[in-house]
Write a protein that holds these residues in place. Sequence first.
Motif, mmCIF file in Angstrom:
data_model
loop_
_atom_site.group_PDB
_atom_site.id
_atom_site.type_symbol
_atom_site.label_atom_id
_atom_site.label_comp_id
_atom_site.label_asym_id
_atom_site.label_seq_id
_atom_site.Cartn_x
_atom_site.Cartn_y
_atom_site.Cartn_z
ATOM 1 N N LEU A 1 2.760 31.778 5.551
ATOM 2 C CA LEU A 1 3.732 30.758 5.149
ATOM 3 C C LEU A 1 4.922 31.384 4.427
ATOM 4 N N THR A 2 4.665 32.430 3.652
ATOM 5 C CA THR A 2 5.748 33.127 2.951
ATOM 6 C C THR A 2 6.695 33.783 3.945
ATOM 7 N N ALA A 3 6.138 34.471 4.944
ATOM 8 C CA ALA A 3 6.974 35.130 5.957
ATOM 9 C C ALA A 3 7.797 34.104 6.732
ATOM 10 N N ILE A 4 7.159 32.997 7.098
ATOM 11 C CA ILE A 4 7.861 31.930 7.821
ATOM 12 C C ILE A 4 8.957 31.331 6.941
ATOM 13 N N SER A 5 8.630 31.059 5.682
ATOM 14 C CA SER A 5 9.599 30.471 4.751
ATOM 15 C C SER A 5 10.782 31.391 4.505
ATOM 16 N N ASP A 6 10.508 32.685 4.381
ATOM 17 C CA ASP A 6 11.593 33.652 4.184
ATOM 18 C C ASP A 6 12.524 33.674 5.394
ATOM 19 N N GLU A 7 11.951 33.733 6.584
ATOM 20 C CA GLU A 7 12.750 33.795 7.807
ATOM 21 C C GLU A 7 13.593 32.535 7.997
ATOM 22 N N LEU A 8 13.021 31.384 7.630
ATOM 23 C CA LEU A 8 13.712 30.105 7.822
ATOM 24 C C LEU A 8 14.542 29.679 6.605
ATOM 25 N N PRO B 1 0.818 -1.202 0.000
ATOM 26 C CA PRO B 1 0.000 0.000 0.000
ATOM 27 C C PRO B 1 0.860 1.263 0.000
ATOM 28 N N LYS B 2 0.367 2.274 -0.695
ATOM 29 C CA LYS B 2 1.070 3.543 -0.764
ATOM 30 C C LYS B 2 0.925 4.278 0.570
ATOM 31 N N ARG B 3 2.023 4.785 1.076
ATOM 32 C CA ARG B 3 1.994 5.534 2.327
ATOM 33 C C ARG B 3 1.487 6.937 2.040
ATOM 34 N N VAL B 4 0.481 7.345 2.758
ATOM 35 C CA VAL B 4 -0.097 8.670 2.572
ATOM 36 C C VAL B 4 0.487 9.597 3.628
ATOM 37 N N ILE B 5 1.038 10.708 3.173
ATOM 38 C CA ILE B 5 1.605 11.696 4.077
ATOM 39 C C ILE B 5 0.629 12.861 4.145
ATOM 40 N N SER B 6 0.206 13.189 5.343
ATOM 41 C CA SER B 6 -0.771 14.263 5.492
ATOM 42 C C SER B 6 -0.100 15.616 5.298
ATOM 43 N N LYS B 7 -0.901 16.590 4.855
ATOM 44 C CA LYS B 7 -0.392 17.939 4.688
ATOM 45 C C LYS B 7 0.087 18.474 6.028
ATOM 46 N N LYS B 8 -0.607 18.087 7.112
ATOM 47 C CA LYS B 8 -0.216 18.543 8.436
ATOM 48 C C LYS B 8 1.210 18.113 8.742
ATOM 49 N N SER B 9 1.523 16.856 8.497
ATOM 50 C CA SER B 9 2.867 16.385 8.816
ATOM 51 C C SER B 9 3.916 17.030 7.920
ATOM 52 N N ILE B 10 3.558 17.346 6.686
ATOM 53 C CA ILE B 10 4.494 18.017 5.780
ATOM 54 C C ILE B 10 4.802 19.421 6.283
ATOM 55 N N VAL B 11 3.769 20.205 6.548
ATOM 56 C CA VAL B 11 3.952 21.604 6.962
ATOM 57 C C VAL B 11 4.669 21.679 8.303
ATOM 58 N N THR B 12 4.160 20.966 9.298
ATOM 59 C CA THR B 12 4.778 21.048 10.618
ATOM 60 C C THR B 12 6.194 20.468 10.602
ATOM 61 N N GLY B 13 6.406 19.415 9.830
ATOM 62 C CA GLY B 13 7.739 18.822 9.744
ATOM 63 C C GLY B 13 8.757 19.771 9.153
ATOM 64 N N ILE B 14 8.377 20.449 8.070
ATOM 65 C CA ILE B 14 9.295 21.392 7.422
ATOM 66 C C ILE B 14 9.584 22.572 8.352
ATOM 67 N N ILE B 15 8.559 23.124 8.973
ATOM 68 C CA ILE B 15 8.757 24.264 9.874
ATOM 69 C C ILE B 15 9.649 23.866 11.046
ATOM 70 N N LYS B 16 9.372 22.723 11.666
ATOM 71 C CA LYS B 16 10.180 22.287 12.811
ATOM 72 C C LYS B 16 11.626 22.012 12.401
ATOM 73 N N LYS B 17 11.808 21.427 11.226
ATOM 74 C CA LYS B 17 13.156 21.117 10.733
ATOM 75 C C LYS B 17 13.995 22.390 10.625
ATOM 76 N N TYR B 18 13.444 23.426 9.991
ATOM 77 C CA TYR B 18 14.220 24.650 9.786
ATOM 78 C C TYR B 18 14.319 25.497 11.052
ATOM 79 N N CYS B 19 13.348 25.397 11.953
ATOM 80 C CA CYS B 19 13.483 26.059 13.255
ATOM 81 C C CYS B 19 14.682 25.476 13.998
#
Length: 86
Positions: A56-63, A2-20
């Motif tokens: 998201l743009t402001a957060i992405s720019d800062e990080l 079965p294909k693993r489904v990655i939720s948008k929540k885990s993508i967004v929070t994961g990326i933000i936490k990674k760069y923080c």
Amino acid sequence: MPKRVISKKSIVTGIIKKYCSIYGIGFKELSDISGMTIDTFYRRLRDPSVFRIRELTAISDELHIPMEERMQMILGDIKGGNKNAE
């Protein structure tokens, strides 16, 4: 398999936490930069679908988040296309 489904929540929070973590920037600082209270920021992390593009743009720019990961945050998993099409 079965294909693993990655939720948008885990993508967004994961990326933000990674760069923080990489840049040592806290959520309070990000909430100030993106123009929201810390309570609103945490609400948005719990439900990333309510983030505004400008936030998201402001957060992405800062990080210094690369464009590909910015697009993943906005559009979801853009790499998960049809593998049979290759």
